[in-house]
Design an enzyme around this catalytic site. Structure first.
Site, short mmCIF file in Angstrom:
data_model
loop_
_atom_site.label_atom_id
_atom_site.label_comp_id
_atom_site.label_asym_id
_atom_site.label_seq_id
_atom_site.Cartn_x
_atom_site.Cartn_y
_atom_site.Cartn_z
N ASP A 97 0.85 -1.19 0.00
CA ASP A 97 0.00 0.00 0.00
C ASP A 97 0.89 1.24 0.00
O ASP A 97 1.88 1.30 0.73
CB ASP A 97 -0.93 0.00 1.23
CG ASP A 97 -2.07 0.98 1.08
OD1 ASP A 97 -3.21 0.53 0.91
OD2 ASP A 97 -1.81 2.21 1.10
N ASN A 109 -12.74 -3.00 2.49
CA ASN A 109 -13.72 -1.92 2.54
C ASN A 109 -14.62 -2.05 1.31
O ASN A 109 -14.13 -2.20 0.20
CB ASN A 109 -13.01 -0.56 2.52
CG ASN A 109 -12.11 -0.38 3.73
OD1 ASN A 109 -12.45 -0.78 4.84
ND2 ASN A 109 -10.94 0.21 3.53
N HIS A 151 -10.14 -5.41 -3.31
CA HIS A 151 -8.81 -5.58 -2.70
C HIS A 151 -8.96 -5.91 -1.23
O HIS A 151 -9.90 -5.48 -0.57
CB HIS A 151 -7.94 -4.33 -2.90
CG HIS A 151 -8.54 -3.06 -2.39
ND1 HIS A 151 -9.48 -2.34 -3.10
CD2 HIS A 151 -8.35 -2.38 -1.24
CE1 HIS A 151 -9.84 -1.28 -2.40
NE2 HIS A 151 -9.17 -1.27 -1.25
P1 AMP Z 1 -9.73 1.51 0.15
O1 AMP Z 1 -10.04 2.73 0.96
O2 AMP Z 1 -9.98 0.23 0.87
O3 AMP Z 1 -10.36 1.56 -1.22
O4 AMP Z 1 -8.17 1.52 -0.01
C1 AMP Z 1 -7.46 1.86 -1.14
C2 AMP Z 1 -6.01 1.76 -0.76
O5 AMP Z 1 -5.23 1.85 -1.93
C3 AMP Z 1 -5.53 2.88 0.18
O6 AMP Z 1 -5.03 2.30 1.38
C4 AMP Z 1 -4.45 3.58 -0.62
O7 AMP Z 1 -3.35 4.00 0.17
C5 AMP Z 1 -4.04 2.51 -1.61
N1 AMP Z 1 -3.48 3.02 -2.86
C6 AMP Z 1 -3.95 4.02 -3.64
N2 AMP Z 1 -3.19 4.18 -4.73
C7 AMP Z 1 -2.19 3.27 -4.65
C8 AMP Z 1 -1.09 2.93 -5.48
N3 AMP Z 1 -0.82 3.58 -6.63
N4 AMP Z 1 -0.27 1.92 -5.08
C9 AMP Z 1 -0.50 1.27 -3.92
N5 AMP Z 1 -1.56 1.53 -3.11
C10 AMP Z 1 -2.37 2.52 -3.46
#
Ligand code: AMP
Ligand code: ZN
Length: 119
Positions: free
Chosen positions: A33, A93, A106
């Site tokens: 992440d 989530n 995810h």
């Molecule tokens: P959610 O709120 O469960 O949709 O989480 C999305 C997650 O994706 C968050 O924890 C972000 O920090 C992570 N995220 C967003 N963009 C990237 C990226 N380019 N590479 C890795 N993680 C990411």
């Protein structure tokens, strides 16, 4: 639709956006992440575009089972301490009220010594 050209995680699967890879096989990708909540924080995603757990059906049971069985193995590989003193948190989530920001299914895997940055 197996891939959504506008989806951030589909772009990561396609290699259009870089990631710090933890695991990759034919169906599954795991990567760190970008804003970790914990000393260990990575995401496990199916390579096919599924928007969230709300879109999952019986045809995805094998894929989801594989993700679940991969999680504890990758958690240890990435530095989570062993159960029961260690362990990890597995989180998906789902939808706006579930706190979902990226609409490609995810699973967060978070672990490592407390305190964490969040959570
Ligand atoms: P959610 O709120 O469960 O949709 O989480 C999305 C997650 O994706 C968050 O924890 C972000 O920090 C992570 N995220 C967003 N963009 C990237 C990226 N380019 N590479 C890795 N993680 C990411
Ligand atoms: Zn996607």
């Amino acid at each position: 639709m197996t891939h959504d050209p506008n989806c951030l995680f589909c772009k990561i699967v396609a290699g259009l956006i870089p990631c710090k890879k933890v695991h990759e096989d034919e169906d599954i990708l795991a990567f760190h992440d970008i804003h970790p909540w914990a000393p260990v924080h990575f995401l496990i995603i199916p390579k096919i575009h599924i928007a969230s757990l709300a879109q999952v059906g019986p045809e995805h049971a094998t894929l989801l089972g594989r993700i679940m069985t991969l999680a504890p193995r990758l958690a240890l590989q990435e530095g989570c301490n062993p159960y029961p003193q260690g362990g990890f948190r597995l989180l998906s989530n789902t939808g706006a009220e579930g706190g979902q920001e990226v609409h490609h299914l995810h699973f967060h895997v978070m672990g490592g010594p407390r305190p964490w940055h969040r959570g």
